[in-house]
Scaffold this active site. Sequence first.
Site, PDB file in Angstrom:
ATOM      1  CG  ASP A  65      -2.035   0.953   1.193  1.00 35.01           C
ATOM      2  OD1 ASP A  65      -2.064   1.778   0.265  1.00 35.01           O
ATOM      3  OD2 ASP A  65      -2.899   0.891   2.085  1.00 35.01           O
TER       4      ASP A  65
ATOM      5  CB  CYS B 237      -6.172   2.977  -1.453  1.00 29.05           C
ATOM      6  SG  CYS B 237      -4.852   3.871  -0.611  1.00 29.05           S
TER       7      CYS B 237
ATOM      8  CG  HIS C  65      -9.941   1.343   1.105  1.00 26.53           C
ATOM      9  ND1 HIS C  65      -8.987   2.037   0.402  1.00 26.53           N
ATOM     10  CD2 HIS C  65     -10.801   2.260   1.592  1.00 26.53           C
ATOM     11  CE1 HIS C  65      -9.252   3.332   0.460  1.00 26.53           C
ATOM     12  NE2 HIS C  65     -10.350   3.489   1.183  1.00 26.53           N
TER      13      HIS C  65
ATOM     14  CG  ASP D 172      -2.615   0.724  -2.992  1.00 28.18           C
ATOM     15  OD1 ASP D 172      -1.451   1.142  -2.862  1.00 28.18           O
ATOM     16  OD2 ASP D 172      -3.568   1.156  -2.317  1.00 28.18           O
ATOM     17  CG  ASN D 173      -1.686   4.199  -4.384  1.00 27.74           C
ATOM     18  OD1 ASN D 173      -2.682   3.794  -3.778  1.00 27.74           O
ATOM     19  ND2 ASN D 173      -0.658   4.739  -3.750  1.00 27.74           N
TER      20      ASN D 173
HETATM   21 CA    CA Z   1      -2.581   2.998  -1.504  1.00 28.27          CA
END
Ligand code: CA
Length: 471
Positions: free
Chosen positions: A41, A81, A139, A291-292
């Site tokens: 993350d 996210c 999330h 995720d990014n």
């Molecule tokens: Ca993230």
Amino acid sequence: MVSSINKYIFCWAVVLVGFLLFSAGAFCQPKSPNIIIILADDLGYADVGFNGCLDIPTPGIDRIASNGVVCTNGYVSFAVCGPSRAGLITGRYQDRFGFSRNILLAPKDSTMGIPPGEETLAALLKRAGYKTGILGKWHLGAHPSQHPNVKGFDEFFGFLEGGHRYLPKEWDLNDITEAKSQYDGYRTKMIRNNGIVEETEYLTDALSREAVDFVKRNSSQPFLLYLAYNAPHAPMQATEKYLARFSSIVDEKRRTYAAMVSAVDDGVNNLLNTLKYLKLEENTIVFFLSDNGGPTDVNASTNKPLRGNKGDFYEGGIRVPFAVQWKGVLEAGTKYHQPVISLDIFSTMAALVKMKPKNEIDGVNLIPFLTGKKPGAPHDALFWRGSNSEKWAVRTPDDKMVIINAAAQLYDSKIDIGETNNLLEINPQKAQQLQYMLNQWKKLLIPPAFLGLLEDKKYSELHPNRFTPNK
Ligand code: CA
């Protein structure tokens, strides 16, 4: 008598040969390989050894690269996210179903999440007989109808919110019914399926422990393990065990970040050891990605040499560390340079288990490309839409166009990884081609289905009972 004995022996020989042939076939190309998706993350592009990181050793994560393939042009479908995870888990551009904003913690809002008509990778693999587990950050909605157990996962251990504190002593809320604001969600106790559990370990270590346990318990059947670490997302918290490894890093935030990444790395290493010990390596595909891109100011990550950070459609927001191993199928220690995207994970698994997804999916089966059986690029183009259509991006195998507030920029992706040289005026025809592709893609999309993190205040005004427990 002799004849019947011969017949008996002959029959058993046929059975034995058949069994051996079947076993050999199964060994060469497992029909239902396990899949492990390890999602970091907010990990920076340059913060793993296989992308050149020097100050944070990541020998565990690097094993995936040395066992398999590094996708140097590996993307996610959004630069923060929530939408990125919605794309990953459905195999579809999340703007097709309006998951276009970073989700708010809204436990009473059933629309805040993945619409019921969407199929998750877990649901697809469950149809194929897989055991499915998610560990860590969900999330994708906190309403009961959005719970991981409802969305195809047999097992869930972790938390529903967009981030979490790492030290159990700071989990002073039992669950989200006690939350009074967005970030109270970071203070809840861990959940196992629908129940609250008392966890005592540093969160990253707890997730790593659960991952090893999940694999051990499910080693005799096909499984999906979605290991969604929240590290190294803020808040910046690590234990002395990991901080002590980085006493040479002067910057405190970078030191804590390094410790958090190192904890993830230990977990990945233990998980890979478990696969090896259980002789599952040749029957398990392992993906590792973030995720990014890294939010460099927030967590001291680095995306160099990419331009931009988390939230941007420059490469630093959407191109991530991306590696995959499948021993015996993918050649060890190789690199793949054509653009691929997180959406491809769904498509790869759907193809391998020969299951037709319920909806049209946007990825491709990566295996024939990564093995070299299929030449050319997996995608003609990849696309991104901003939460409020304020920005867009298109990436083809050769070029990239970024549009911010209606102003287009064009880059040669083959030679300009840092997006420093805008070629729009030199090559307007190319920009027109990319604009045409983008316009075609836009036709597939719907408007955002809910307000996002940036509209936290507005949402609370519209929903004054957002955090009031039901009586
Ligand atoms: Ca993230």
